[in-house]
Write an enzyme that holds these catalytic residues in place. Structure first.
Site, PDB file in Angstrom:
ATOM      1  N   GLY A  58       0.835  -1.200   0.000  1.00 18.51           N
ATOM      2  CA  GLY A  58       0.000   0.000   0.000  1.00 18.51           C
ATOM      3  C   GLY A  58       0.867   1.245   0.000  1.00 18.51           C
ATOM      4  O   GLY A  58       2.056   1.179   0.339  1.00 18.51           O
ATOM      5  N   CYS A  85       5.534  -5.813   1.574  1.00 20.28           N
ATOM      6  CA  CYS A  85       5.843  -4.381   1.512  1.00 20.28           C
ATOM      7  C   CYS A  85       5.185  -3.648   2.700  1.00 20.28           C
ATOM      8  O   CYS A  85       5.608  -3.815   3.829  1.00 20.28           O
ATOM      9  CB  CYS A  85       5.423  -3.799   0.168  1.00 20.28           C
ATOM     10  SG  CYS A  85       6.179  -2.186  -0.183  1.00 20.28           S
ATOM     11  N   TYR A  86       4.142  -2.859   2.459  1.00 19.70           N
ATOM     12  CA  TYR A  86       3.448  -2.199   3.573  1.00 19.70           C
ATOM     13  C   TYR A  86       2.959  -3.233   4.579  1.00 19.70           C
ATOM     14  O   TYR A  86       2.946  -2.985   5.790  1.00 19.70           O
ATOM     15  CB  TYR A  86       2.274  -1.377   3.036  1.00 19.70           C
ATOM     16  CG  TYR A  86       1.458  -0.670   4.100  1.00 19.70           C
ATOM     17  CD1 TYR A  86       1.929   0.490   4.707  1.00 19.70           C
ATOM     18  CD2 TYR A  86       0.222  -1.166   4.494  1.00 19.70           C
ATOM     19  CE1 TYR A  86       1.178   1.141   5.686  1.00 19.70           C
ATOM     20  CE2 TYR A  86      -0.537  -0.530   5.464  1.00 19.70           C
ATOM     21  CZ  TYR A  86      -0.055   0.626   6.060  1.00 19.70           C
ATOM     22  OH  TYR A  86      -0.795   1.271   7.023  1.00 19.70           O
ATOM     23  N   HIS A 171       7.978  -7.097  -3.643  1.00 20.11           N
ATOM     24  CA  HIS A 171       6.716  -7.625  -4.171  1.00 20.11           C
ATOM     25  C   HIS A 171       6.959  -8.943  -4.930  1.00 20.11           C
ATOM     26  O   HIS A 171       7.427  -8.926  -6.065  1.00 20.11           O
ATOM     27  CB  HIS A 171       6.067  -6.611  -5.113  1.00 20.11           C
ATOM     28  CG  HIS A 171       5.500  -5.419  -4.413  1.00 20.11           C
ATOM     29  ND1 HIS A 171       4.194  -5.362  -3.997  1.00 20.11           N
ATOM     30  CD2 HIS A 171       6.080  -4.251  -4.047  1.00 20.11           C
ATOM     31  CE1 HIS A 171       3.983  -4.184  -3.401  1.00 20.11           C
ATOM     32  NE2 HIS A 171       5.111  -3.504  -3.422  1.00 20.11           N
ATOM     33  N   GLU A 173       4.689 -10.815  -6.139  1.00 25.42           N
ATOM     34  CA  GLU A 173       3.607 -11.050  -7.090  1.00 25.42           C
ATOM     35  C   GLU A 173       3.863 -10.483  -8.476  1.00 25.42           C
ATOM     36  O   GLU A 173       3.193 -10.872  -9.445  1.00 25.42           O
ATOM     37  CB  GLU A 173       2.282 -10.493  -6.540  1.00 25.42           C
ATOM     38  CG  GLU A 173       2.183  -8.969  -6.475  1.00 25.42           C
ATOM     39  CD  GLU A 173       2.726  -8.374  -5.189  1.00 25.42           C
ATOM     40  OE1 GLU A 173       2.298  -7.273  -4.812  1.00 25.42           O
ATOM     41  OE2 GLU A 173       3.594  -9.015  -4.556  1.00 25.42           O
ATOM     42  N   GLY A 227     -21.357 -11.226 -24.741  1.00 24.91           N
ATOM     43  CA  GLY A 227     -19.937 -11.255 -24.456  1.00 24.91           C
ATOM     44  C   GLY A 227     -19.596 -12.473 -23.619  1.00 24.91           C
ATOM     45  O   GLY A 227     -20.483 -13.170 -23.105  1.00 24.91           O
ATOM     46  N   VAL A 228     -18.305 -12.743 -23.458  1.00 30.07           N
ATOM     47  CA  VAL A 228     -17.905 -13.954 -22.741  1.00 30.07           C
ATOM     48  C   VAL A 228     -18.388 -13.928 -21.293  1.00 30.07           C
ATOM     49  O   VAL A 228     -18.801 -14.961 -20.752  1.00 30.07           O
ATOM     50  CB  VAL A 228     -16.373 -14.160 -22.811  1.00 30.07           C
ATOM     51  CG1 VAL A 228     -15.629 -13.007 -22.177  1.00 30.07           C
ATOM     52  CG2 VAL A 228     -15.976 -15.479 -22.162  1.00 30.07           C
ATOM     53  N   ASP A 229     -18.377 -12.774 -20.645  1.00 28.79           N
ATOM     54  CA  ASP A 229     -18.759 -12.705 -19.232  1.00 28.79           C
ATOM     55  C   ASP A 229     -20.212 -13.104 -19.012  1.00 28.79           C
ATOM     56  O   ASP A 229     -20.524 -13.991 -18.209  1.00 28.79           O
ATOM     57  CB  ASP A 229     -18.519 -11.296 -18.682  1.00 28.79           C
ATOM     58  CG  ASP A 229     -17.114 -10.805 -18.930  1.00 28.79           C
ATOM     59  OD1 ASP A 229     -16.216 -11.656 -19.087  1.00 28.79           O
ATOM     60  OD2 ASP A 229     -16.903  -9.580 -18.971  1.00 28.79           O
ATOM     61  N   SER A 230     -21.119 -12.447 -19.716  1.00 27.59           N
ATOM     62  CA  SER A 230     -22.539 -12.757 -19.516  1.00 27.59           C
ATOM     63  C   SER A 230     -22.887 -14.127 -20.081  1.00 27.59           C
ATOM     64  O   SER A 230     -23.784 -14.806 -19.571  1.00 27.59           O
ATOM     65  CB  SER A 230     -23.426 -11.671 -20.151  1.00 27.59           C
ATOM     66  OG  SER A 230     -23.286 -11.651 -21.550  1.00 27.59           O
ATOM     67  N   LYS A 370     -10.614 -12.206 -16.217  1.00 31.12           N
ATOM     68  CA  LYS A 370     -11.113 -12.607 -17.533  1.00 31.12           C
ATOM     69  C   LYS A 370     -10.577 -13.968 -17.983  1.00 31.12           C
ATOM     70  O   LYS A 370     -11.336 -14.793 -18.503  1.00 31.12           O
ATOM     71  CB  LYS A 370     -10.749 -11.534 -18.563  1.00 31.12           C
ATOM     72  CG  LYS A 370     -11.203 -11.845 -19.971  1.00 31.12           C
ATOM     73  CD  LYS A 370     -12.708 -11.730 -20.147  1.00 31.12           C
ATOM     74  CE  LYS A 370     -13.129 -10.265 -20.188  1.00 31.12           C
ATOM     75  NZ  LYS A 370     -14.558 -10.122 -20.550  1.00 31.12           N
TER      76      LYS A 370
END
Length: 514
Positions: A58, A85-86, A171, A173, A227-230, A370
């Site tokens: 952060g 980190c933070y 970090h 990640e 779309g792919v999401d819906s 996604k």
């Protein structure tokens, strides 16, 4: 036979712009993770029943007034905790160590000297390349801790191995930390003793159970965009609820070329879903008339969507729930519900909903990225043409048609966009790109066509690469492909006489222009 409970890694967000990457990396290792705000109470944390906790980075200093701090009771839960980190500075500060402002800030690539590999650095070398981003550092370790790694300027890692508290000043990640995934895997597997077992098949079962538990015998209305999401949300909800689900496809006049017909064929005829089609293009265009501000466009479209859903619901009976294909990046960019993160822009399915909406929300994909949604779609048997379809914004072409949205401008945009897609597919680039689309600019310029003067619109072409839309790079499309796109748009779309290519990355730009 009941399924074993899915183990959860709880990530507390303290405002880092890369907190979502922690969740992604943990899931890539095969362990389910969720991001929640640092403000969770101890009771809420216990209710989540995590197997481990990660404290994110952060921008704040632990000594700043009002700096974010978790309930200190988390250190008494007996859980393995990793501070990043933070998060490392918080751990030191709250457990009796001393954190000071550094004389020289460490930012960017750095080399850490590993003094004590222990469990966290098992299998790593004596020197590792990492990515730093901090101004404060731990000057004095809390009682019970020892330094595991150092740089020339600071303690880079510390641990209280007895209590399973570990911290990294850098970090792990981000990709700049060469073997950060090894470190995260060591924490999860060797320290927290979590067996990687999370998979899309398991997630599918979990989501189906969660949907049934939330909805019960209620009825659900899903806004299906194609779309792919819906689309993935529709198949998942259909598996969980069957006839309790009704899908509403809104032909709002802001869609891609041929999209309405394709969606209707796929879901009504192939999957036999209860699909209602609302022809609402005139209403959307009327309400967008004269509107140029992108945020106003989004709010209008969001409110109109809900209005149409309620109208459709009244036609077919009572619905208690509204389902949406909201993804985690939508949530991050729209509202700071996960932590003290900055609001970038609202999304129609997050920040654009009216406060007096009478539905309860069902958002089965809300915690997914996604690429995870695509994987889930493949597990559900969704065709490749839908699974790998490029993202399309909720407000549709309205935010790719800059300035006022009109029917003639949308017609130009649709034709230009179809050409971009066709040429990108023909060049074998479609699956390599996150998005490729056209943007119609409210700019006219002089041109010459057939020895005659023209004064027509400018079209921008936007192609980007990304993994989750949180960051994106402009794609270096081969010049011959760009030449074909430009030539076809100018020759085939009457009303556009100039094509430009967008070479902006995110950040500082966003993927969409509005």
């Amino acid at each position: 036979m009941p399924q074993p409970k899915q183990k959860l890694v709880l990530i507390l967000d303290f405002g880092s712009q890369v907190t979502q990457l922690i969740a992604r990396r943990v899931r890539e290792i095969g362990v389910y993770s969720e991001i929640h705000p640092y403000t969770l109470t101890l009771a809420q944390i216990k209710a989540l029943d995590p197997s481990a906790v990660i404290l994110s980075g952060g921008p704040a200093s632990v000594h700043a007034k009002g700096s974010p701090k978790p309930d200190p009771g988390i250190f008494s839960l007996g859980l393995p905790i990793l501070g990043i980190c933070y998060g490392m500075q918080l751990m030191a500060h709250l457990l009796g160590g001393v954190v000071r402002s550094a004389n020289s800030r460490e930012y960017g690539d750095a080399i850490v000297e590993i003094k004590d590999p222990g469990l966290l650095f098992h299998g790593l070398g004596a020197r590792e390349k990492v990515w730093m981003s901090h101004g404060d550092h731990v000057e004095k370790l809390p009682v019970g801790f020892k330094a595991l790694a150092k740089t020339k300027a600071s303690v880079a890692a510390m641990a209280d191995e007895k209590r399973r508290f570990y911290s990294l000043q850098f970090h792990p990640e981000v990709v700049h930390t060469a073997r950060g995934m090894n470190m995260l895997r060591n924490f999860l597997v060797r320290v927290a003793d979590i067996k990687p077992s999370w998979s899309m098949a398991g997630l599918r079962r979990q989501k189906v159970q969660a949907i049934r538990a939330q909805v019960g015998q209620g009825r659900v209305l899903l806004g299906l965009s194609g779309g792919v999401d819906s689309s993935v949300a529709a198949l998942l909800l259909h598996e969980a609820l069957g006839k309790q689900l009704t899908c509403c496809f809104v032909d709002n006049g802001l869609l891609r070329k041929g999209e309405a017909e394709e969606v209707e064929t796929m879901f009504r005829k192939r999957y036999k879903l209860d699909l209602r089609v609302a022809k609402a293009a005139p209403l959307f265009l009327k309400r967008l008339q004269g509107v140029e501000d992108p945020e106003k466009k989004r709010k209008i479209i969001g409110a109109t969507f809900i209005e149409i859903f309620e109208k459709e619901a009244r036609k077919v009976g009572k619905f208690e729930f509204l389902a949406q294909g909201t993804l985690y990046p939508d949530v991050i960019e729209s509202v700071s519900v996960k932590g003290p993160s900055a609001v970038i822009k609202s999304h129609h399915n997050v920040g654009g909903l009216p406060m007096n909406m009478r539905f309860k929300l069902v958002e089965p994909l809300r915690e997914l990225f996604k690429d995870e949604v695509r994987s889930l779609g493949e597990t559900l048997g969704l065709p490749e043409s839908f699974v790998w379809r490029h993202p399309f914004p909720g407000p549709g072409a309205a935010i790719r048609c800059l300035g006022e949205v009109t029917k003639p401008k949308l017609a130009l945009l649709r034709e230009a966009d179809a050409i971009v897609t066709e040429e990108i597919r023909a060049a074998g680039l479609y699956r390599k790109l996150w998005q490729a689309f056209a943007v119609l600019l409210p700019v006219r310029s002089v041109g010459v066509m057939g020895d005659e003067r023209t004064y027509e619109f400018t079209c921008a072409v936007r192609c980007v690469t990304s993994t989750d839309a949180m960051t994106a790079d402009w794609a270096d499309i081969p010049r011959p492909v760009l030449a074909r796109i430009s030539s076809r748009i100018i020759n085939e779309v009457r009303g556009i006489n100039r094509v430009v290519y967008d070479i902006s990355s995110k950040p500082p730009a966003t993927i969409e222009w509005e």
